[in-house]
Scaffold this active site. Structure first.
Site, mmCIF file in Angstrom:
data_model
loop_
_atom_site.group_PDB
_atom_site.id
_atom_site.type_symbol
_atom_site.label_atom_id
_atom_site.label_comp_id
_atom_site.label_asym_id
_atom_site.label_seq_id
_atom_site.Cartn_x
_atom_site.Cartn_y
_atom_site.Cartn_z
ATOM 1 C CD GLU A 80 -16.196 -31.244 19.957
ATOM 2 O OE1 GLU A 80 -17.359 -31.672 20.187
ATOM 3 O OE2 GLU A 80 -16.127 -30.309 18.891
ATOM 4 C CD GLU A 139 -14.376 -30.710 15.426
ATOM 5 O OE1 GLU A 139 -15.396 -29.929 15.618
ATOM 6 O OE2 GLU A 139 -14.307 -31.851 15.841
#
Length: 888
Positions: free
Chosen positions: A492, A554
């Site tokens: 991320e 995710e």
């Protein structure tokens, strides 16, 4: 030969100069062994002596304790029973945290007395460390080996210790290991206050939303220590690239592939040496003449080798995982073997293309598109206790779940090579993150938790040159694994510009150049306008109706284990069912459950009826687990190539006894999440869309299926309705949707919503797939499940061979689908204790057996001497019973 003086090297030139001068660990030498026994350790502050003194054989080690290497300080303390098991209850709170007691508390000496004969003329002895966290000084036989402390958890170190070897062959190695600096405040944030990320180390050790802080921050010699003996020429970092042109299918009679091989060769002497570098492959010898100047290094390229009819490597579900062995050796004057290295590789081609329809990256292997069904992985164990056997078991679980990709998350580690060996073996593609995470590295402000501001944190870690050197080293270590598919800059968050640009523009093109690269896990090049989540429990219909990113890195849900799993780490007095406080308008959760990061199931368990006790709660949680993850995978698979090119579930496991997001617990005990995933991720699968009331079949494989015929059994209005649909075919990577609308079978004023739907997919007389769905009633609950009767079943267990037991369950009940033997867990247990044997691999579990049918579950395990076995069978409406295992 090594990184012995790598700090001096890194300060003296550019990144590319560093790459040329740095020579890394060769893992398969001519004579090599691991130093994994006989280690001792002690807290450094309790020994007021120098490394030169400690590393002499006559220095007494009377007060030193046995050490676990590979391992961490906590691993050794636990082994010596000096700390309680941090996995149980609130024990972790009893272990001093390094932030409070200081780095000296966990700074430790490690010693090993080993025998290595004094090298003869023309021989060299090398000491190799595959991973130390976070820095160390090395001493051997009274002399310091490295000039300055070696740093970075992810940088292998190698030293020519030839001059240090004792004349009598009795040697003492002494290593002082220093913790990360700073260690970070474990204040409850993701990565604590973020300061741990100043280091090149794993960030999770300061705490995350699935783990409490690891008190020593994983200080220790966490990976292998090796001794290798060579002659004057050494080999390292052999690199195999396979070129597979065109679009291939599994099977024989393949067109040719090209094998390109290079290897690094070093002359450690003051004389010029001529020789031959050669490798053996498929009964062929390919060689290159080499002239080595004194104290020189060469990157030697072999002539390209054309392999006819190669056996290709495929991801799980798309073909076999064929592997080749390649042996490289250097012959001095074409006679004497100076060094050799073994490499295992697979012949395959990886490619990423942009899918304009899904607006996401499509992964292709050998020219065929692969629908990605993946799982996120943290690491096996918070204290870095790894073994090839555990790696094999965990990756096999992923294979058995019908997944084809594992993502190695960026806040953890680069796994040991044995993990990638297992992925090669079982066909799990790997997405490898590097060591950055948005939580610590400034993607979000998090002003209440993080000590430094967002801009400052985006420049972590401190030493960017060391970061780049570590990246280069890890690329070299892993690049021959056919499973490795994606390099990813971080979780991320992309690394700083002066790290990501050399990685993208220099390191990967020069050191690999054969794989997909994402700058970070939410990169637009992975999925346009990418985000991730959700991570909490959702209605099962959510995964069918909500369109996520085209390649979601995710997305996940809940995942506690069953009653036996909970017993392993929750004290009896804390086995308290979560309850909703209507006055306070919130859920009341036991303190130990909170400490172990319990993720709420909210009212989803209540939909099956209020739990009578913790055992009932855990059983109902398994029903929720199964449906959540079956729906997650089915909802994605039903929309493959339309909405999605891939989905990666968050997450398959925990390295600690957390109560969130796991298919199996840290003790390798599966829960129903695993089998919900296994069902929903089948390559050939028939499924029910609960939103549109449609029946769908998908083929996520390279196979062609013809003459497929669905059989559908609907329990509706108190009557079983059997439906047959005309046959159809499924080409690779396609789906079929029936015109049948289940709602059309609702009728009459006494209508009761269907409870069970049994979907079967036949080809001629063979059942290829069966999927049994249970549905909520008109009130949105499953209360009706509490009224189904216990059927008459018979169970037989047969030992097919050492390590395989076959369990067959027959349902002798009536003809109605509601006479089903529902949601049965089959386990292998110790005859005396009745505790489960772990790990055990089963082709299916949490099964339901229709009336008049039988199902067989095959259990595979590693036999243990002196342990008698039985089979345990227990289900929703099947009482717990133990079955004797008969032999053929």
């Amino acid at each position: 030969m090594g990184w012995k003086h790598h700090h001096t090297i890194l300060k003296s030139g550019t990144v590319l100069t560093c790459l040329f001068l740095c020579f890394n660990v060769s893992l398969h030498g001519q004579q090599q062994y691991e130093l994994n026994t006989g280690w001792k350790c002690i807290r450094a502050s309790s020994v007021n002596k120098t490394g030169e003194e400690i590393s002499r054989r006559n220095f007494p080690l009377k007060d030193w304790m046995p050490a676990v290497v590979p391992g961490t300080v906590l691993t050794s303390l636990l082994y010596n029973k000096l700390i309680p098991d941090p996995f149980y209850g609130m024990n972790n709170e009893q272990i001093p945290d390094i932030y409070k007691v200081g780095r000296n508390y966990y700074t430790y000496w490690f010693t090993n007395d080993f025998t290595e004969k004094f090298p003869a003329e023309g021989e060299h002895v090398w000491l190799q460390f595959r991973g130390v966290n976070n820095s160390c000084d090395v001493f051997l036989n009274g002399r310091k080996v490295n000039s300055t402390p070696d740093k970075s958890m992810y940088l292998r170190q190698e030293y020519d210790i030839t001059p240090f070897i004792a004349k009598d062959g009795h040697n003492r190695l002494a290593v002082i290991v220093y913790p990360p600096d700073p260690v970070g405040n474990p204040n409850g944030g993701q990565g604590g206050d973020g300061m741990i990320a100043h280091n090149l180390t794993n960030q999770y050790t300061a705490g995350w939303d699935w783990i409490q802080p690891v008190r020593d921050r994983n200080t220790g010699i966490w990976d292998k220590v090796l001794i290798k003996r060579t002659k004057d020429i050494a080999i390292a970092n052999t690199h195999v690239i396979t070129l597979v042109p065109g679009k291939r299918l599994p099977g024989d009679n393949q067109g040719p592939a090209t094998i390109k091989v290079t290897a690094e060769v070093v002359n450690t002497t003051e004389r010029e040496i001529d020789g031959t570098l050669q490798y053996d492959l498929a009964d062929e010898k390919i060689s290159a003449k080499v002239n080595m100047q004194p104290h020189s290094k060469q990157l030697v390229s072999f002539p390209d080798y054309t392999m006819n009819d190669p056996k290709l490597w495929w991801p799980n579900g798309y073909g076999k995982q064929e592997l080749y062995n390649l042996n490289v050796k250097f012959l001095i004057d074409d006679k004497v073997v100076s060094d050799e290295e073994d490499v295992k590789f697979g012949v395959r081609k990886i490619k990423g293309v942009w899918n304009t329809h899904t607006q996401s990256r499509e992964i292709q292997v050998n020219g065929q598109k692969i629908f990605i069904k993946g799982g996120n992985r943290i690491l096996s164990d918070e204290m870095l206790r790894f073994s090839p056997e555990r790696y094999d078991a965990e990756v096999r679980y992923h294979r058995d779940m019908n997944l084809n990709l594992i993502r190695v998350w960026g806040g953890g580690i680069t796994e040991r090579p044995e993990f990638y060996d297992a992925c090669d073996k079982y066909g799990l593609l790997v997405m490898q993150d590097f060591w950055v995470s948005g939580d610590c590295n400034g993607r979000w402000g998090d002003d209440t938790m993080k000590l430094e501001d967002t801009i400052t944190r985006r420049n972590y870690p401190d030493d960017h040159r060391l970061f780049v050197a570590s990246l280069a080293d890890q690329i070299k270590m892993l690049r021959n694994h056919p499973s490795l598919t994606i390099w990813c800059g971080g979780n991320e968050m992309r690394p700083p510009a002066d790290v990501i640009l050399p990685l993208r523009d220099s390191l990967l093109p020069q050191l690999d150049g054969t794989r997909i690269f994402f700058e970070y896990s939410n990169d637009d090049s992975m999925s346009y306008h990418a985000s991730d989540g959700p991570y909490t429990i959702q209605p099962d219909t959510f995964f069918w109706s909500h369109r996520s990113d085209g390649f979601n890195s995710e997305v996940g849900s809940v995942g506690i284990g069953d009653y036996e799993s909970l017993q392993r780490f929750i004290p009896k007095e804390n086995m308290v069912v979560p309850a909703y406080d209507t006055g306070a308008h919130k859920w009341q959760i036991d303190s130990v459950w909170k400490y172990h990061k319990y993720s709420r199931y909210d009212s989803s368990i209540e939909a099956y009826g209020h739990p009578k006790d913790i055992k009932d709660f855990a059983m109902k949680a398994q029903l929720v687990n199964y449906n959540q993850y079956r729906a997650l995978m089915e909802g994605a698979s039903a929309q493959m190539w339309d909405w999605y090119t891939g989905i990666i579930e968050w997450k398959t496991q925990n390295p600690w006894t957390a109560m969130v997001g796991q298919m199996y617990d840290v003790y390798l005990d599966p829960n129903a999440c695993m089998y919900g995933i296994q069902e929903g991720a089948k390559p050939l699968h028939i499924m029910y869309d609960p939103v549109r009331k449609k029946v769908i079949a998908i083929n996520a494989s390279n196979n062609i299926y013809t003459g497929l015929r669905p059989h559908i059994d609907i329990r509706n209005n108190g009557v079983d309705t059997f439906l047959n649909i005309d046959s159809f075919s499924l080409l690779p990577n396609t789906r079929f949707e029936t015109n049948l609308d289940i709602d059309n079978f609702h009728s009459g004023p006494g209508y009761q919503q269907e409870h069970f739907i049994s979907l079967s997919l036949y080809q001629r007389h063979s059942m290829l797939d069966q999927n049994i769905v249970w549905l909520p009633d008109s009130t949105g609950t499953y209360a009706w499940l509490n009224h189904i009767l216990e059927p008459e079943i018979s169970t037989a267990a047969l030992s097919k061979s050492d390590g395989i037991v076959s369990v067959t369950i027959k349902n002798w009940a009536g003809l109605s689908i509601e006479d089903i033997a529902f949601f049965i867990r089959v386990s292998l247990v110790d005859r005396k204790t009745k505790k489960r044997i772990l790990p055990v691999f089963s082709n299916n579990n949490y099964i339901s057996v229709l009336p008049g049918y039988e199902q067989t579950v095959e259990l595979e395990f590693t036999p243990q001497d002196g342990i008698g076995l039985m089979v345990c069978v227990e289900g929703w409406n099947v009482h717990k019973q133990y079955i004797e295992i008969k032999k053929r």
